[in-house]
Structures are given as C-alpha cells and as structure tokens.
Design an enzyme around this catalytic site. Sequence first.
Site, mmCIF file in Angstrom:
data_model
loop_
_atom_site.group_PDB
_atom_site.id
_atom_site.type_symbol
_atom_site.label_atom_id
_atom_site.label_comp_id
_atom_site.label_asym_id
_atom_site.label_seq_id
_atom_site.Cartn_x
_atom_site.Cartn_y
_atom_site.Cartn_z
ATOM 1 N N ASP A 52 0.838 -1.202 0.000
ATOM 2 C CA ASP A 52 0.000 0.000 0.000
ATOM 3 C C ASP A 52 0.875 1.255 0.000
ATOM 4 O O ASP A 52 0.372 2.383 -0.058
ATOM 5 C CB ASP A 52 -1.011 -0.003 1.156
ATOM 6 C CG ASP A 52 -0.351 -0.078 2.518
ATOM 7 O OD1 ASP A 52 0.889 -0.207 2.590
ATOM 8 O OD2 ASP A 52 -1.080 -0.016 3.530
ATOM 9 N N SER A 53 2.211 1.056 -0.018
ATOM 10 C CA SER A 53 3.128 2.181 -0.251
ATOM 11 C C SER A 53 2.906 2.737 -1.658
ATOM 12 O O SER A 53 3.426 3.806 -1.990
ATOM 13 C CB SER A 53 4.582 1.741 -0.071
ATOM 14 O OG SER A 53 4.832 0.547 -0.775
ATOM 15 N N ASP A 91 -1.076 -6.058 -0.175
ATOM 16 C CA ASP A 91 -1.477 -5.406 1.065
ATOM 17 C C ASP A 91 -2.980 -5.181 1.088
ATOM 18 O O ASP A 91 -3.548 -4.652 0.129
ATOM 19 C CB ASP A 91 -0.798 -4.019 1.168
ATOM 20 C CG ASP A 91 0.390 -4.032 2.103
ATOM 21 O OD1 ASP A 91 0.439 -4.881 3.012
ATOM 22 O OD2 ASP A 91 1.279 -3.178 1.909
ATOM 23 N N LYS A 121 -1.489 -9.363 2.848
ATOM 24 C CA LYS A 121 -0.742 -8.934 4.043
ATOM 25 C C LYS A 121 -1.609 -7.942 4.827
ATOM 26 O O LYS A 121 -2.296 -7.120 4.227
ATOM 27 C CB LYS A 121 0.587 -8.282 3.648
ATOM 28 C CG LYS A 121 1.346 -7.666 4.844
ATOM 29 C CD LYS A 121 2.798 -7.382 4.529
ATOM 30 C CE LYS A 121 3.086 -6.045 3.907
ATOM 31 N NZ LYS A 121 2.653 -4.862 4.681
ATOM 32 N N GLU A 123 -1.634 -5.433 8.571
ATOM 33 C CA GLU A 123 -0.857 -4.847 9.663
ATOM 34 C C GLU A 123 -1.560 -5.076 11.003
ATOM 35 O O GLU A 123 -2.765 -4.845 11.119
ATOM 36 C CB GLU A 123 -0.700 -3.335 9.434
ATOM 37 C CG GLU A 123 0.106 -3.009 8.198
ATOM 38 C CD GLU A 123 0.298 -1.504 7.988
ATOM 39 O OE1 GLU A 123 -0.090 -0.703 8.862
ATOM 40 O OE2 GLU A 123 0.831 -1.135 6.931
ATOM 41 N N GLU A 190 8.876 -4.196 10.707
ATOM 42 C CA GLU A 190 9.355 -2.913 10.168
ATOM 43 C C GLU A 190 9.904 -2.034 11.291
ATOM 44 O O GLU A 190 9.245 -1.798 12.308
ATOM 45 C CB GLU A 190 8.191 -2.200 9.444
ATOM 46 C CG GLU A 190 8.604 -0.857 8.852
ATOM 47 C CD GLU A 190 7.625 -0.302 7.833
ATOM 48 O OE1 GLU A 190 6.641 -0.971 7.488
ATOM 49 O OE2 GLU A 190 7.856 0.839 7.381
HETATM 50 O O1 KIV Z 1 3.538 -1.124 1.702
HETATM 51 C C1 KIV Z 1 4.717 -1.470 1.769
HETATM 52 O O2 KIV Z 1 5.559 -1.136 0.925
HETATM 53 C C2 KIV Z 1 5.123 -2.296 2.906
HETATM 54 C C3 KIV Z 1 6.581 -2.584 3.052
HETATM 55 C C4 KIV Z 1 7.276 -1.401 3.592
HETATM 56 C C5 KIV Z 1 6.829 -3.781 3.871
HETATM 57 O O3 KIV Z 1 4.314 -2.694 3.682
#
Ligand code: KIV
Length: 272
Positions: A52-53, A91, A121, A123, A190
Amino acid sequence: MSIHTNDVKRVTTHVLQEMKMRNEKISMLTGYDYSMAKIIDSAGIDIILVGDSASNVMAGHETTLPITLDQMIYHACSVIRAVERALVVVDMPFGSYQGNSKEALSSAIRIMKESGAHAVKMEGGKEILESTNRILSAGIPVMGHLGLTPQSIYKFGTYVVRAKEKDEAKQLIEDAKLLEEAGCFAIVLEKIPSSLATKVAQEVKIPIIGIGAGNGVDGQVLVVHDMLGITHDFSPRFLRRYHNLYEEMKGAFENYIKDVKSLNFPNEKEQY
Ligand code: KIV
C-alpha cells in the site's frame, strides 16, 4: 540433494518455509505495475509485495491511508500479469479489514479473485486476529506485519523506530507468536531494533522478513522506488540505494527536451 531456490519454477509459501529451514535468505521488493514487476521477477526475486506504499510512491499521498481496495486490486492485476516466478502478496488497504472480520474476508476474497494474487498482508497483531483467522479459514495465505505499521501513523504520530521499550517489545513477540499460531506463513517486521527482530526470527518457525530490522531475520524487503533512488527525499538509515535513478531519469528527460527544442530529434533515420 537440496533444491536451491534458483531452481524453483514458482515460489510458494512452502518454498519460503523451506528456505527458512535451510537458512537461505528471502528477497522481497515492492512492485505496483506490469513493466517494473517484469524486471523484478526476471531478476529472480522471491516475493513481490504489492504494497500500500503505492499510495505514497505511485499516487503521491503523504500516508498509506487513502489508497482504496479497488486501487490495490488494479495494481495487483498489473503485477500478476507480469510475474512468472515470484510469490505475489497484496497489502489489504486501510479500512478493508480492521473493523469487521466478515468485511475483511470479503476484501481478501476480492483481492484473490479479481487479481489472481497468491496471498494478502495485514498490519497488526492481536487486534486483527479475528480477521486473520477468518481469512486463513478460507484458505487464503496471510502475511503479518508488526513493528512500525504505517496504517496506524496517526496513532503513533511519527515514523520513529518502534518497540524500543520493554513493554512494546514484549507485546510484539506475543503478537508474532499469535500470528504464527493462527497460521500466517510469514511476518514483516518494520523498523524495530535488530536484537528484537533476531529474537523473533529465532522464536517463531515462520519466515520473518525485515525492513529496518537488521540482518538476523530470514529475509529483507525494500520499497522498489527507494532502493532504485527514484524517491530522493526519503533517506532512513536502513535504506540502501542501489541506483540514483532520480538524477539519471531527470538527465534523460532534460536531454529529450533539449533535442526536441533544438530540432535534433527526430533525425533523418528516425522518420519515415
Ligand atoms: O507497503 C509497503 O511497501 C510495505 C513494506 C514497507 C513492507 O508494507
């Protein structure tokens, strides 16, 4: 004879578990689009994370909060079309799984069905355990994410190193064990002290992938735009830049503009 991961046609969660068992490090990078994912996959990466980055590096938002489930699915579809070997993890975006495990399952099902990705994934630890269990019970592999969890940035207030204090470190270890017991196939840690990350990697059997978590873990992940130097205003201590693409690309664009303005492009050979 043990099989080295270079010989593997498709990386699966099972392959990752075997890599941890034989102490072979796992490589992971983010990817958000077809062209980049094709290059990353052909280089032999083990996992591509449709992170989600994307909210930051693709869309220009300050945080990861605004990206939607539809947008994550769009990025995941583009990556999946490119990838032949890597495991593709997507994500779950902010708001798609935190409140309600039923909604979490339907978000995860949409990702898997509409993109063809291999895993999701999320969090968090015990606070999202019900959602994690529900998604796992549908046969969808789940990767956990503990330590600095950017979707909770407004709770933390800053992006500083997490779990430096005893209580938070203890909670993180408990959460990692809960995620392992639930059946997660791996966990991202992280921005936490490397001694703590090493301890987690030793105490759980599933692979631990670090970002800013030192080298005592089972693998590493970076945001591809950061490691290529496309982003140039973000320089945390953990980041190693393998290129300075910002300057190289800017130079190429400047040359193109100059050539167009000076009638140097196209030349005789570049026209019909
Ligand atoms: O969204 C992302 O890029 C991440 C990584 C930093 C692990 O969750």
